[in-house]
Design an enzyme around this catalytic site. Sequence first.
Site, mmCIF file in Angstrom:
data_model
loop_
_atom_site.group_PDB
_atom_site.id
_atom_site.type_symbol
_atom_site.label_atom_id
_atom_site.label_comp_id
_atom_site.label_asym_id
_atom_site.label_seq_id
_atom_site.Cartn_x
_atom_site.Cartn_y
_atom_site.Cartn_z
ATOM 1 N N HIS A 124 -35.304 44.812 -43.902
ATOM 2 C CA HIS A 124 -36.094 43.625 -43.555
ATOM 3 C C HIS A 124 -36.281 42.742 -44.786
ATOM 4 O O HIS A 124 -36.026 41.539 -44.743
ATOM 5 C CB HIS A 124 -37.449 44.045 -42.972
ATOM 6 C CG HIS A 124 -38.393 42.900 -42.770
ATOM 7 N ND1 HIS A 124 -38.334 42.078 -41.664
ATOM 8 C CD2 HIS A 124 -39.396 42.415 -43.542
ATOM 9 C CE1 HIS A 124 -39.275 41.156 -41.769
ATOM 10 N NE2 HIS A 124 -39.943 41.329 -42.902
ATOM 11 N N ASP A 153 -19.235 14.384 -50.979
ATOM 12 C CA ASP A 153 -19.263 15.837 -50.840
ATOM 13 C C ASP A 153 -19.903 16.385 -52.106
ATOM 14 O O ASP A 153 -20.259 15.625 -53.005
ATOM 15 C CB ASP A 153 -17.843 16.411 -50.666
ATOM 16 C CG ASP A 153 -17.878 17.763 -49.958
ATOM 17 O OD1 ASP A 153 -18.854 18.509 -50.170
ATOM 18 O OD2 ASP A 153 -16.942 18.067 -49.196
ATOM 19 N N TRP A 188 -36.820 46.294 -51.000
ATOM 20 C CA TRP A 188 -35.951 45.179 -51.390
ATOM 21 C C TRP A 188 -35.895 45.054 -52.896
ATOM 22 O O TRP A 188 -34.984 44.434 -53.435
ATOM 23 C CB TRP A 188 -36.391 43.887 -50.734
ATOM 24 C CG TRP A 188 -37.506 43.161 -51.428
ATOM 25 C CD1 TRP A 188 -38.835 43.436 -51.310
ATOM 26 C CD2 TRP A 188 -37.393 42.049 -52.324
ATOM 27 N NE1 TRP A 188 -39.547 42.568 -52.084
ATOM 28 C CE2 TRP A 188 -38.693 41.695 -52.717
ATOM 29 C CE3 TRP A 188 -36.334 41.309 -52.836
ATOM 30 C CZ2 TRP A 188 -38.955 40.653 -53.600
ATOM 31 C CZ3 TRP A 188 -36.603 40.265 -53.717
ATOM 32 C CH2 TRP A 188 -37.906 39.948 -54.089
ATOM 33 N N SER A 218 -23.277 34.332 -55.165
ATOM 34 C CA SER A 218 -23.162 33.154 -54.317
ATOM 35 C C SER A 218 -24.195 32.107 -54.713
ATOM 36 O O SER A 218 -23.882 30.925 -54.858
ATOM 37 C CB SER A 218 -23.348 33.571 -52.856
ATOM 38 O OG SER A 218 -23.701 32.472 -52.069
ATOM 39 N N SER A 219 -25.434 32.558 -54.932
ATOM 40 C CA SER A 219 -26.494 31.591 -55.221
ATOM 41 C C SER A 219 -26.336 30.965 -56.601
ATOM 42 O O SER A 219 -26.672 29.795 -56.789
ATOM 43 C CB SER A 219 -27.855 32.260 -55.099
ATOM 44 O OG SER A 219 -28.047 32.694 -53.784
ATOM 45 N N HIS A 302 -39.454 36.137 -59.982
ATOM 46 C CA HIS A 302 -40.433 35.058 -59.883
ATOM 47 C C HIS A 302 -39.812 33.682 -59.740
ATOM 48 O O HIS A 302 -40.225 32.934 -58.859
ATOM 49 C CB HIS A 302 -41.525 35.100 -60.941
ATOM 50 C CG HIS A 302 -42.722 34.414 -60.358
ATOM 51 N ND1 HIS A 302 -43.620 35.059 -59.562
ATOM 52 C CD2 HIS A 302 -43.057 33.110 -60.320
ATOM 53 C CE1 HIS A 302 -44.482 34.178 -59.098
ATOM 54 N NE2 HIS A 302 -44.176 32.996 -59.538
ATOM 55 N N GLU A 304 -37.213 33.168 -58.238
ATOM 56 C CA GLU A 304 -36.767 33.226 -56.839
ATOM 57 C C GLU A 304 -37.851 32.717 -55.889
ATOM 58 O O GLU A 304 -37.581 31.986 -54.946
ATOM 59 C CB GLU A 304 -36.381 34.663 -56.480
ATOM 60 C CG GLU A 304 -36.185 34.944 -54.990
ATOM 61 C CD GLU A 304 -34.925 34.317 -54.424
ATOM 62 O OE1 GLU A 304 -34.135 33.758 -55.191
ATOM 63 O OE2 GLU A 304 -34.744 34.380 -53.189
ATOM 64 N N TYR A 306 -39.949 30.485 -56.385
ATOM 65 C CA TYR A 306 -39.982 29.016 -56.386
ATOM 66 C C TYR A 306 -38.675 28.423 -55.905
ATOM 67 O O TYR A 306 -38.661 27.297 -55.411
ATOM 68 C CB TYR A 306 -40.419 28.511 -57.761
ATOM 69 C CG TYR A 306 -41.868 28.863 -57.945
ATOM 70 C CD1 TYR A 306 -42.851 28.068 -57.364
ATOM 71 C CD2 TYR A 306 -42.257 30.036 -58.561
ATOM 72 C CE1 TYR A 306 -44.176 28.422 -57.428
ATOM 73 C CE2 TYR A 306 -43.584 30.394 -58.638
ATOM 74 C CZ TYR A 306 -44.534 29.582 -58.067
ATOM 75 O OH TYR A 306 -45.842 29.948 -58.110
ATOM 76 N N SER A 317 -42.566 16.886 -47.870
ATOM 77 C CA SER A 317 -42.831 15.547 -48.392
ATOM 78 C C SER A 317 -42.185 14.490 -47.499
ATOM 79 O O SER A 317 -42.786 13.459 -47.218
ATOM 80 C CB SER A 317 -42.293 15.426 -49.820
ATOM 81 O OG SER A 317 -42.927 16.351 -50.669
ATOM 82 N N HIS A 351 -46.645 39.302 -63.870
ATOM 83 C CA HIS A 351 -47.750 39.569 -62.940
ATOM 84 C C HIS A 351 -47.309 40.444 -61.763
ATOM 85 O O HIS A 351 -48.136 40.833 -60.961
ATOM 86 C CB HIS A 351 -48.432 38.279 -62.465
ATOM 87 C CG HIS A 351 -47.599 37.407 -61.589
ATOM 88 N ND1 HIS A 351 -47.724 36.041 -61.557
ATOM 89 C CD2 HIS A 351 -46.640 37.689 -60.690
ATOM 90 C CE1 HIS A 351 -46.882 35.531 -60.694
ATOM 91 N NE2 HIS A 351 -46.208 36.502 -60.152
ATOM 92 N N HIS A 352 -46.019 40.727 -61.666
ATOM 93 C CA HIS A 352 -45.566 41.641 -60.615
ATOM 94 C C HIS A 352 -45.751 43.100 -60.998
ATOM 95 O O HIS A 352 -45.524 43.983 -60.175
ATOM 96 C CB HIS A 352 -44.103 41.376 -60.273
ATOM 97 C CG HIS A 352 -43.883 40.023 -59.674
ATOM 98 N ND1 HIS A 352 -44.009 39.778 -58.331
ATOM 99 C CD2 HIS A 352 -43.594 38.839 -60.242
ATOM 100 C CE1 HIS A 352 -43.776 38.498 -58.099
ATOM 101 N NE2 HIS A 352 -43.527 37.906 -59.243
ATOM 102 N N THR A 377 -49.445 22.803 -57.869
ATOM 103 C CA THR A 377 -49.313 23.081 -56.438
ATOM 104 C C THR A 377 -50.489 22.479 -55.682
ATOM 105 O O THR A 377 -50.320 21.870 -54.619
ATOM 106 C CB THR A 377 -49.235 24.595 -56.204
ATOM 107 O OG1 THR A 377 -48.299 25.156 -57.112
ATOM 108 C CG2 THR A 377 -48.800 24.887 -54.793
ATOM 109 N N LYS A 380 -50.033 18.818 -55.293
ATOM 110 C CA LYS A 380 -49.082 18.482 -54.233
ATOM 111 C C LYS A 380 -49.755 18.504 -52.869
ATOM 112 O O LYS A 380 -49.556 17.608 -52.045
ATOM 113 C CB LYS A 380 -47.907 19.475 -54.241
ATOM 114 C CG LYS A 380 -47.003 19.319 -55.425
ATOM 115 C CD LYS A 380 -45.751 20.142 -55.266
ATOM 116 C CE LYS A 380 -44.594 19.208 -55.235
ATOM 117 N NZ LYS A 380 -43.308 19.711 -54.984
ATOM 118 N N ARG A 499 -48.589 49.642 -49.106
ATOM 119 C CA ARG A 499 -47.446 49.079 -48.381
ATOM 120 C C ARG A 499 -46.429 50.206 -48.169
ATOM 121 O O ARG A 499 -46.456 51.228 -48.857
ATOM 122 C CB ARG A 499 -46.830 47.931 -49.172
ATOM 123 C CG ARG A 499 -46.171 48.366 -50.462
ATOM 124 C CD ARG A 499 -45.845 47.224 -51.386
ATOM 125 N NE ARG A 499 -44.775 46.380 -50.897
ATOM 126 C CZ ARG A 499 -44.057 45.568 -51.677
ATOM 127 N NH1 ARG A 499 -44.305 45.500 -52.957
ATOM 128 N NH2 ARG A 499 -43.115 44.811 -51.172
#
Lengths: 579, 345
Positions: A124, A153, A188, A218-219, A302, A304, A306, A317, A351-352, A377, A380, A499
């Site tokens: 998941h 393109d 994960w 890929s990313s 982290h 990731e 964002y 927006s 912080h993780h 944030t 925004k 968890r």
Amino acid sequence: MSDAMSSIFGRLGWDALPFWSMLHDHSPMTLINGVIATGAAGMVVLGALAAIVLVSWLGKWKYLWSEWLTSPDHKKIGIMFIVIALVMLARAIIEAVFMRAQQAVGLDGGFLTAEHFGELFTTHGTIMVFFMAMPFLTGIINYVMPLQIGARDLSFPVLNQVSLGLTAAGAALVMISLVLAPFSTGGWTGYPPFTELSYNPGAGVDYWIWAVTLSTLSSTLTGINFAVTIFKKRAPGMKLFRMPLFTWTALCTAILMIFGMPPLTVATGLLALDRYLDFHMFTTDLGGNMMNYVNLFWAFGHPEVYILILPPFGIFSEVFATFSGKRIYGYKILVIATMCIAVLSFTVWLHHFFTMGQSAHINAAFGIATMLIGIPTGVKVYDWMLTMYRGRIRLSVPMVYAIGFIMLFVLGGMTGIILATPSVDYQIHNSLFLVAHFHNMLIPGLLFGMLSATNFWFPKAFGFRLEERWGYRAAFCWIIGFMLAFFPLYVLGLMGMPRRSVAYFEPQYLPWTIMAGIGALVILCALLCLLLQLWVSIRDRHANNVFVGDPLGWPDAGMVGLLTAAGIQLPGAARDLQH
Amino acid sequence: MTGQGKHSLQRNRLYPLFASLILLSGCRADMPGFMNPQGPIAQAQRHHFWVIIALVMIVVIPVIIQTPLILWRYRYRGHAVYRPKWDMSRWLDIIMWAVPILIVAILGVYIWRQTHELDPYRPIAGDQPPLEVQVVGYDWKWLFIYPEQGIATLGQLVVPVDRPISFELTSATVLQSFFIPALGSQIDVMNRMVTRLHLEADHPGRFEGKNMQYNGEGFHRQRFVTRAVDDDAFNDFVQRTREQGQPLDRDAYAIIAQKGDNRDVARELGLNTDDTDAVIRFSTVPDGLFHTIMAGSPIDWSAMTITPPQQGTTRTSVIGGPSDNDTAPSSDHPSSSHDRKEAQP
């Protein structure tokens, strides 16, 4: 003969089939889990067969191959990315429903085995991050960004095809793991030493390593492609500070991808070396140290977060401006805030793992750095509210998602600040409070953003609108289902429920797990509504055709909003479309 | 969990949101976890939790209240003022940036102080010297060694009330996280490393303890009961353990090191397994057992000499591979080698 077989199949044996254990062990738990696993494998096989039969029956193999699979067109690649994301979304939601169902009856037991539950939370999480969220936002940016900056393109169309292929291969690996089980149970995050060979000799972790490695490669390539395109292929006159906000967030995301993805590619690569070549990067003995993995993982993890949330910020927006019939409030401020977030996102990874035994100085410094992200944030969020202020608000489907986002996201922000407080994090780390928090960010943030964008730009891609009635139903099911499924998890986390627990022994947890289970069912309804929306829209596509009776040809409300946002003056006729 | 109804009621008055939470859950004062704290650390954590919520609400509440108001007032068919080109206001911008910056500044100072104050490595001041407890995480159980008393238990951690407890923790297998929610912080435990934790119980009672970091199929069963008792009862517990327990010898240790939970160990040791909370008592423990496990060296079951623990200067002391040979606390064992220790599954 047996040598030949073993050189072909290696460790692969009959026991990889999901129904194999069921044939030998007839205990109720094995039977139930065998049936569930076999059903899932059956759906993969039948789904693949159905797709093959359908394409053959329609005689579209040549069309599919030459017009889609080998097409370097950014619009088609974007759509294919989104198709992957939707298929994987469906699977991962069904898995989530099974997990919530298990915990709803999980007092002293339940119906899933611990092993099966471990695979469920691992797939998941892996799917939702790497094969739902990433392809979805990559697809949307692929489609929309070149149009917004007036490029024909992306800069590297073939590289774009390669990225799609890598993501598709990773997603296929995860799907194959349903048929040739098992998948990893390491979550994960895949923390060693649990995922090392000495503790997990099976093929599960290998599936996970390869799927994630393909996705991160890929990313990274996608990030390079997007950033170069935005810097080099803007149409004349499209100066940086005239770019629509979505393109700005796409740029920030692309930069984050370039710097944020490689640490994970390295981490999974080193883990693979540990497993295959007897390296000792993260093992417990011979000088290995799992803390290095944890640092590398979150040096990816982290940014990731964002990468996932900035494109939705850009989408919202556009949506707020368009459906308030008004310019976006504080365009420059929003750009600056986005950039602040992107830079700060590299300074908070620790912080993780506040609980890993660093000094209080380090924990406090990273806690404060995390709270700094809250400032841009928060700005925004207020900018979006002021965009609606003195506007003329139409509650279209994209706007319903946006409203759900803004109200729920601030709650997730609040729980984020709580988790960023080291002293409190020592209580709620690894608990369901944490799970509730990141779902609070990713469902109202990322997923609502993607669904909002899909509803918003669908007519641009296909020439007809998505049906609204099922769209509203899906949106409301998502909002209500999210609240029902995840607010109870906050309470459970405060009560110390870890968890990833398949079962628990505290009767006080029960009412909350049942409520969360009901929420999961509402989310399942939301998924069905999405599918029905798509079905009804395609069925009635001629009635919803946006070309019909329009002398201008393309009443592109979305594009009008974008251009307005960028301060580009529009001809009167086009302007009228938004009011 | 305990019958501390009076205290809880007082706290409920201080924290109305908490009261509504537990009313909703229908379990009043028996809510587990730090919302019903049983020690000074958990109590401070709950206090900080609500302080942060109160501060952040300054930003959150306007969004939740004003968004529906704006939606209604500026609805499409309403007759409110419409200013499509209005997109900037200097004063609003200043407020928008200033308020969050101010809140984060206050939070920053607050967090800096409380993070140091509640650092799990920081000893808790008290009238009595702290009780030393060494914790070893296994798949899927915790072994508690009381080095001063020379005893060990499994399945139950017994601590005296109102006396600080100083934990040294390590793992014999993978990463785990040791946690007693009602008393305070959790801390990760890792093989070849020692982490520290300081807790204290205010009230006598039984509190749930667990592992928070997934480590395999027995993860959810890796639980223990923390029993906080007065000094007499604690001495009584030590005495009984010395008299009734069995020695933690090679055979017993081999059973502990296997995969399985507390009940599996009890069964293999030939004890009664009906009571899941039962304490498994060990009357004697090899000297330096904790640090030998941590270093990954073979345990010398005959050596009874006390090997003083050597800790590195870093807070998470890492005892590494062959190159760190001279720093390993067990280096005085002639048989010390760096093969995977026999305890490894």
